[in-house]
Write a protein that holds these residues in place. Structure first.
Motif, PDB file in Angstrom:
ATOM      1  N   ARG A 123      59.572  -5.502  19.270  1.00 26.15           N
ATOM      2  CA  ARG A 123      59.382  -4.276  18.488  1.00 26.15           C
ATOM      3  C   ARG A 123      60.765  -3.664  18.317  1.00 26.15           C
ATOM      4  O   ARG A 123      61.443  -3.351  19.300  1.00 26.15           O
ATOM      5  CB  ARG A 123      58.472  -3.297  19.227  1.00 26.15           C
ATOM      6  N   ALA A 124      61.210  -3.525  17.086  1.00 31.25           N
ATOM      7  CA  ALA A 124      62.547  -3.001  16.821  1.00 31.25           C
ATOM      8  C   ALA A 124      62.456  -1.889  15.786  1.00 31.25           C
ATOM      9  O   ALA A 124      61.669  -1.973  14.841  1.00 31.25           O
ATOM     10  CB  ALA A 124      63.465  -4.113  16.315  1.00 31.25           C
ATOM     11  N   GLN A 125      63.278  -0.850  15.969  1.00 25.57           N
ATOM     12  CA  GLN A 125      63.258   0.289  15.061  1.00 25.57           C
ATOM     13  C   GLN A 125      64.624   0.474  14.405  1.00 25.57           C
ATOM     14  O   GLN A 125      65.662   0.177  15.004  1.00 25.57           O
ATOM     15  CB  GLN A 125      62.848   1.569  15.795  1.00 25.57           C
ATOM     16  N   ARG A 126      64.613   0.989  13.184  1.00 25.49           N
ATOM     17  CA  ARG A 126      65.841   1.238  12.426  1.00 25.49           C
ATOM     18  C   ARG A 126      65.770   2.606  11.772  1.00 25.49           C
ATOM     19  O   ARG A 126      64.762   2.973  11.162  1.00 25.49           O
ATOM     20  CB  ARG A 126      66.037   0.176  11.334  1.00 25.49           C
ATOM     21  N   ALA A 127      66.875   3.366  11.878  1.00 24.08           N
ATOM     22  CA  ALA A 127      66.960   4.645  11.178  1.00 24.08           C
ATOM     23  C   ALA A 127      67.387   4.403   9.733  1.00 24.08           C
ATOM     24  O   ALA A 127      68.213   3.529   9.458  1.00 24.08           O
ATOM     25  CB  ALA A 127      67.966   5.548  11.868  1.00 24.08           C
ATOM     26  N   PRO A 128      66.855   5.159   8.775  1.00 17.81           N
ATOM     27  CA  PRO A 128      67.314   5.007   7.392  1.00 17.81           C
ATOM     28  C   PRO A 128      68.821   5.254   7.304  1.00 17.81           C
ATOM     29  O   PRO A 128      69.375   6.109   7.993  1.00 17.81           O
ATOM     30  CB  PRO A 128      66.527   6.090   6.636  1.00 17.81           C
ATOM     31  N   ALA A 138      68.203  -6.640  17.726  1.00 15.46           N
ATOM     32  CA  ALA A 138      68.472  -5.209  17.835  1.00 15.46           C
ATOM     33  C   ALA A 138      68.761  -4.755  19.268  1.00 15.46           C
ATOM     34  O   ALA A 138      69.409  -3.743  19.468  1.00 15.46           O
ATOM     35  CB  ALA A 138      67.297  -4.421  17.279  1.00 15.46           C
ATOM     36  N   LEU A 139      68.280  -5.500  20.251  1.00 17.20           N
ATOM     37  CA  LEU A 139      68.449  -5.050  21.629  1.00 17.20           C
ATOM     38  C   LEU A 139      69.913  -4.892  22.016  1.00 17.20           C
ATOM     39  O   LEU A 139      70.265  -4.013  22.780  1.00 17.20           O
ATOM     40  CB  LEU A 139      67.772  -6.039  22.586  1.00 17.20           C
ATOM     41  N   LEU A 140      70.769  -5.764  21.531  1.00 21.70           N
ATOM     42  CA  LEU A 140      72.172  -5.706  21.915  1.00 21.70           C
ATOM     43  C   LEU A 140      73.044  -4.975  20.905  1.00 21.70           C
ATOM     44  O   LEU A 140      74.037  -4.365  21.284  1.00 21.70           O
ATOM     45  CB  LEU A 140      72.717  -7.127  22.114  1.00 21.70           C
ATOM     46  N   TYR A 141      72.712  -5.039  19.639  1.00 16.61           N
ATOM     47  CA  TYR A 141      73.662  -4.588  18.632  1.00 16.61           C
ATOM     48  C   TYR A 141      73.146  -3.501  17.711  1.00 16.61           C
ATOM     49  O   TYR A 141      73.785  -3.183  16.722  1.00 16.61           O
ATOM     50  CB  TYR A 141      74.145  -5.790  17.817  1.00 16.61           C
ATOM     51  N   GLY A 142      72.010  -2.915  18.017  1.00 12.36           N
ATOM     52  CA  GLY A 142      71.616  -1.721  17.303  1.00 12.36           C
ATOM     53  C   GLY A 142      70.592  -1.937  16.217  1.00 12.36           C
ATOM     54  O   GLY A 142      70.188  -3.045  15.895  1.00 12.36           O
ATOM     55  N   VAL A 191      74.064   6.880  19.844  1.00  9.52           N
ATOM     56  CA  VAL A 191      74.300   6.631  21.265  1.00  9.52           C
ATOM     57  C   VAL A 191      73.150   5.777  21.763  1.00  9.52           C
ATOM     58  O   VAL A 191      71.979   6.117  21.536  1.00  9.52           O
ATOM     59  CB  VAL A 191      74.387   7.941  22.073  1.00  9.52           C
ATOM     60  N   ALA A 192      73.466   4.674  22.425  1.00  3.61           N
ATOM     61  CA  ALA A 192      72.414   3.739  22.832  1.00  3.61           C
ATOM     62  C   ALA A 192      72.679   3.195  24.223  1.00  3.61           C
ATOM     63  O   ALA A 192      73.822   3.075  24.668  1.00  3.61           O
ATOM     64  CB  ALA A 192      72.318   2.588  21.832  1.00  3.61           C
ATOM     65  N   VAL A 238      70.570  -6.500   8.131  1.00  3.77           N
ATOM     66  CA  VAL A 238      71.378  -7.615   8.618  1.00  3.77           C
ATOM     67  C   VAL A 238      72.754  -7.061   8.981  1.00  3.77           C
ATOM     68  O   VAL A 238      73.498  -6.614   8.106  1.00  3.77           O
ATOM     69  CB  VAL A 238      71.513  -8.725   7.563  1.00  3.77           C
ATOM     70  N   LYS A 239      73.070  -7.075  10.255  1.00  4.57           N
ATOM     71  CA  LYS A 239      74.320  -6.480  10.720  1.00  4.57           C
ATOM     72  C   LYS A 239      75.417  -7.542  10.743  1.00  4.57           C
ATOM     73  O   LYS A 239      75.190  -8.665  11.179  1.00  4.57           O
ATOM     74  CB  LYS A 239      74.145  -5.883  12.114  1.00  4.57           C
ATOM     75  N   ILE A 240      76.603  -7.165  10.252  1.00  5.36           N
ATOM     76  CA  ILE A 240      77.752  -8.059  10.245  1.00  5.36           C
ATOM     77  C   ILE A 240      78.735  -7.596  11.308  1.00  5.36           C
ATOM     78  O   ILE A 240      79.165  -6.436  11.314  1.00  5.36           O
ATOM     79  CB  ILE A 240      78.445  -8.082   8.864  1.00  5.36           C
ATOM     80  N   LEU A 241      79.074  -8.495  12.226  1.00  4.21           N
ATOM     81  CA  LEU A 241      80.002  -8.205  13.317  1.00  4.21           C
ATOM     82  C   LEU A 241      81.259  -9.044  13.161  1.00  4.21           C
ATOM     83  O   LEU A 241      81.235 -10.125  12.557  1.00  4.21           O
ATOM     84  CB  LEU A 241      79.374  -8.518  14.672  1.00  4.21           C
ATOM     85  N   GLN A 242      82.352  -8.551  13.726  1.00  2.00           N
ATOM     86  CA  GLN A 242      83.567  -9.335  13.873  1.00  2.00           C
ATOM     87  C   GLN A 242      84.002  -9.235  15.327  1.00  2.00           C
ATOM     88  O   GLN A 242      84.284  -8.152  15.822  1.00  2.00           O
ATOM     89  CB  GLN A 242      84.674  -8.833  12.944  1.00  2.00           C
ATOM     90  N   ASN A 243      83.984 -10.369  16.012  1.00  2.00           N
ATOM     91  CA  ASN A 243      84.280 -10.422  17.440  1.00  2.00           C
ATOM     92  C   ASN A 243      83.379  -9.485  18.243  1.00  2.00           C
ATOM     93  O   ASN A 243      83.809  -8.823  19.188  1.00  2.00           O
ATOM     94  CB  ASN A 243      85.751 -10.080  17.690  1.00  2.00           C
ATOM     95  N   GLY A 244      82.102  -9.418  17.839  1.00  2.00           N
ATOM     96  CA  GLY A 244      81.113  -8.648  18.585  1.00  2.00           C
ATOM     97  C   GLY A 244      81.066  -7.170  18.289  1.00  2.00           C
ATOM     98  O   GLY A 244      80.295  -6.449  18.907  1.00  2.00           O
TER      99      GLY A 244
END
Length: 673
Positions: free
Chosen positions: A439-444, A144-148, A375-376, A105-111
């Motif tokens: 389909r989304a992938q995450r690195a440890p 994940a497509l926009l924010y990793g 890098v994405a 779960v990613k937390i963003l501030q102003n994107g």
């Protein structure tokens, strides 16, 4: 997909019955109206929350946000559909979305990423300035497509508009003062916007302090000697301030901001440790309209964060320093319609230096110094085919983890690929059916790979695995919704199949601070391990007249179940919940009462020892607004946990010894000018 039918059916009947039971004269007194759409900024199309396909959205803003505001981000969002909280005392509570927590779960501030270390452990606070937020956006599902890769389970975006994007004819702002009874809390916040010529200006600040909060009974019911009356070491002390300015013109804007956050809070365990947290944040934001043929806009963001927190013993002795310095850059272009397709494409990079060091020696303690680089590139498109709106997107990302050479640990490289397809069919005016596959992938994460040391606040000795593979999530979702008129509703069914799911396995072995096996040791071994997991769930919500005058109603229910293949249930899974909110607005008066019931959660992982009892939480609110020229003063009273229930949430690792606060009365005033 096999879903738990009985609770959801009962919850849906409850919600529909509540709507049907509204008296006819109450329905009649509210004139039909067109409700203003709420725009989600953390999406490629800035669409309303009712039009999301790739990521179902919810926005908290205005009086709704101020009523739900708590001492932590997790507490603030814990009553939203599909969202629970880790609840590690008052100072640290992180959102859990559809049974997924931590780095998913990613937390963003102003994107832009908050860049703290809250995903490492439940005792680490989210370092976001949410107390002065204009709105908080929740995107459940595959964002994940926009924010990793950190958003494999969803994301939360805290929007405070610190960098102005428009010029105001006169200064405007909001100031609020509130006090609470259960924790003897005091909070003062301020946000002001103005302009000087073509320069937009912004200032926000907050001071928030609480003492140990009151609890209904014993901290640990199974231990008569445990604390009662108040929960020891549950205090918080937080201060933050932010400044921003930008040059605004017809062609767009370019601006910068600086913010600082100081957070000092206790860990309510027997060790009575506490954390001193400091974060400095610097951002640059630019938007250029019609910059090149074929492009509607180019946006870029640059963010630098210097984060540190120190875990200290009860007597103030520093034990471990957590350091995280990051630099993130993002470039996004929105193109003009091409063959009917609308969309955005761009690149994103992030560089970070992270370490958990001994405060006494400066040598690696729990996690070695590690440099991470990602890098994405991403592309998201949508197009209307008559009543069908289709969306498609992809993100390609390369992630590198490079521990300090002195650690002797191997570097790891991960190539990630994420894709998503979705469609929303408006089969009749105001009604839609959606279908999404991703389909989304995450690195440890660094700590999952390289941890090897004691963690004082959680009493665990964490042991990472440098050989962990990348997670791959296959998410499938079906939705049905009504988005027009005073009566609205939506329902979602989802399944998330995750290959190589990373989790903390706790076999129960006790060790000393050096990691040696010791039956009387103060730490429990926790191994970062992998297995295939499946999370299935359902959500439903029905509402009537949520933003208009007169009566309003919201009924909702959510449930999810997570399993590890061949290893039982996933740990810390949320309980099945359902609830009803009823409100009334008339002129300058606004009132409401809400009921949330969580069922018993006894679907435990193999190493979890106790089920969580069900509970019913009742909250209420009342406010009155006075108008003075162009200013408004709102006097408000909030009552939380009116029944004074002993509430313990299944998603907390401290559920057996740390309940939520008892009955709490919040009084305050808010000035808008």
């Amino acid at each position: 997909m096999n879903f738990q039918r009985t609770p959801m059916a009962r919850a849906m009947v409850t919600a529909m019955a509540a709507a049907a039971s509204l008296p006819l004269h109450a329905l009649a007194q509210t004139e039909p109206q067109t409700l203003a759409p709420v725009v989600v900024s953390a999406t490629p199309f800035s669409a309303s929350e009712d039009a999301q396909i790739l990521t179902p959205a919810k926005i908290l803003a205005g009086s709704e946000l101020r009523d739900k505001l708590g001492t932590s981000l997790g507490e603030t969002l814990s009553h939203e559909l599909g969202v629970s909280a880790s609840a590690f005392g008052a100072g640290a509570s992180r959102p859990i979305i559809r049974g997924m927590e931590g780095p998913r779960v990613k937390i963003l501030q102003n994107g832009m990423a908050v860049s703290d270390v809250s995903s490492l452990s439940n005792d680490h606070a989210v370092a976001a300035d949410f107390g002065t937020a204009r709105q908080i956006e929740i995107l459940r599902g595959p964002a994940a497509l926009l924010y990793g890769s950190g958003a494999i389970g969803g994301l939360v975006n805290v929007v405070n508009e610190r960098i102005p994007t428009m010029l105001l004819p006169k200064p405007t702002g909001e100031a609020e003062l509130r006090a609470s009874s259960a924790d003897r809390g005091k909070a003062l916040s301020l946000a002001v916007d103005g302009s000087a010529g073509n320069i937009g200006l912004h200032l926000d600040a907050q001071v928030h302090e609480t003492d140990d909060y009151r609890i209904p009974g014993l901290a640990a019911p199974a231990n008569p000697a445990s604390a009662s009356g108040r929960l020891p070491n549950a205090f918080t002390r937080q201060r933050n301030v932010g400044l921003g300015m930008s040059h605004v013109a017809d062609w767009g804007h370019i601006g910068a901001s600086v913010g600082t956050l100081d957070d000092h809070y206790g860990i309510p365990t027997d060790e009575r440790a506490f954390i001193d947290l400091k974060k400095n944040r610097y951002d640059v934001d630019g938007l250029f309209k019609d910059p090149l043929p074929g492009l509607a806009a180019i946006k870029f963001k640059l963010g630098a964060t210097d984060y540190t927190h120190t875990e200290k013993q009860q007597d103030g002795t520093p034990v471990t320093d957590f350091l995280n310095r990051t630099l993130e850059a993002r470039l996004e272009a929105t193109h003009l319609p091409l063959a009917g397709w609308r969309g955005s494409f761009g690149m994103q990079t992030e560089h970070s230096n992270f370490a958990a060091l001994s405060a006494a020696t400066g040598t690696p303690d729990a996690v070695p110094k590690t440099r991470s680089t990602s890098v994405a590139g991403f592309l998201v498109e949508e197009r209307d085919f008559g009543p069908l709106r289709a969306s498609a997107g992809m993100r390609i990302e390369a992630v590198k983890r490079a521990p300090d050479a002195a650690s002797g640990l191997a570097r790891r490289n991960f190539d990630l690929a994420s894709y998503s397809l979705g469609g929303l069919w408006q089969f009749m005016p105001g009604y839609g059916a959606g279908l999404t596959w991703s389909r989304a992938q995450r690195a440890p994460s660094t700590e999952e790979l390289y941890s090897n040391g004691p963690h004082e606040s959680t009493s665990t000795f964490d042991i990472g695995s440098p050989s962990l593979g990348k997670e791959t999530s296959h998410n499938f979702e079906i939705s049905l919704q009504k988005t027009a008129g005073l009566m609205r509703w939506k329902a979602n069914l989802f399944q998330n199949q995750v290959d190589n799911f990373v989790y903390g396995r706790i076999p129960g072995t006790r060790v000393d601070e050096a990691g040696a096996i010791d039956p009387t040791g103060e730490f429990t071994q926790r191994f970062w391990s992998q297995g295939d997991a499946t999370i299935r769930g359902a959500e439903a919500e029905v509402s009537y007249n949520l933003r208009g005058e007169g009566w309003s109603l919201r009924g909702f229910a959510d449930t999810s179940r997570g399993h590890l293949k061949g290893a039982g249930n996933l740990p810390l899974q949320p309980a099945t919940r359902y609830g009803v909110d009823v409100g009334y607005r008339q002129g300058d008066w606004r009132s409401g009462i809400s009921l949330l019931h969580a069922q018993k959660q006894d679907r435990l992982a193999t190493f979890e020892t106790s089920p969580t009892a069900g509970y019913t939480q009742v909250d209420a609110s009342l406010s009155w607004t006075q108008r003075y020229g162009h200013s408004r003063i709102t006097w408000f009273a909030l009552a939380k946990n009116l029944l004074d229930q002993d509430i313990r949430v299944a998603t907390s690792v401290l559920k057996d010894s740390v309940p939520l606060a008892g009955r709490n009365l919040v009084l305050g005033m808010r000035v808008n000018f």
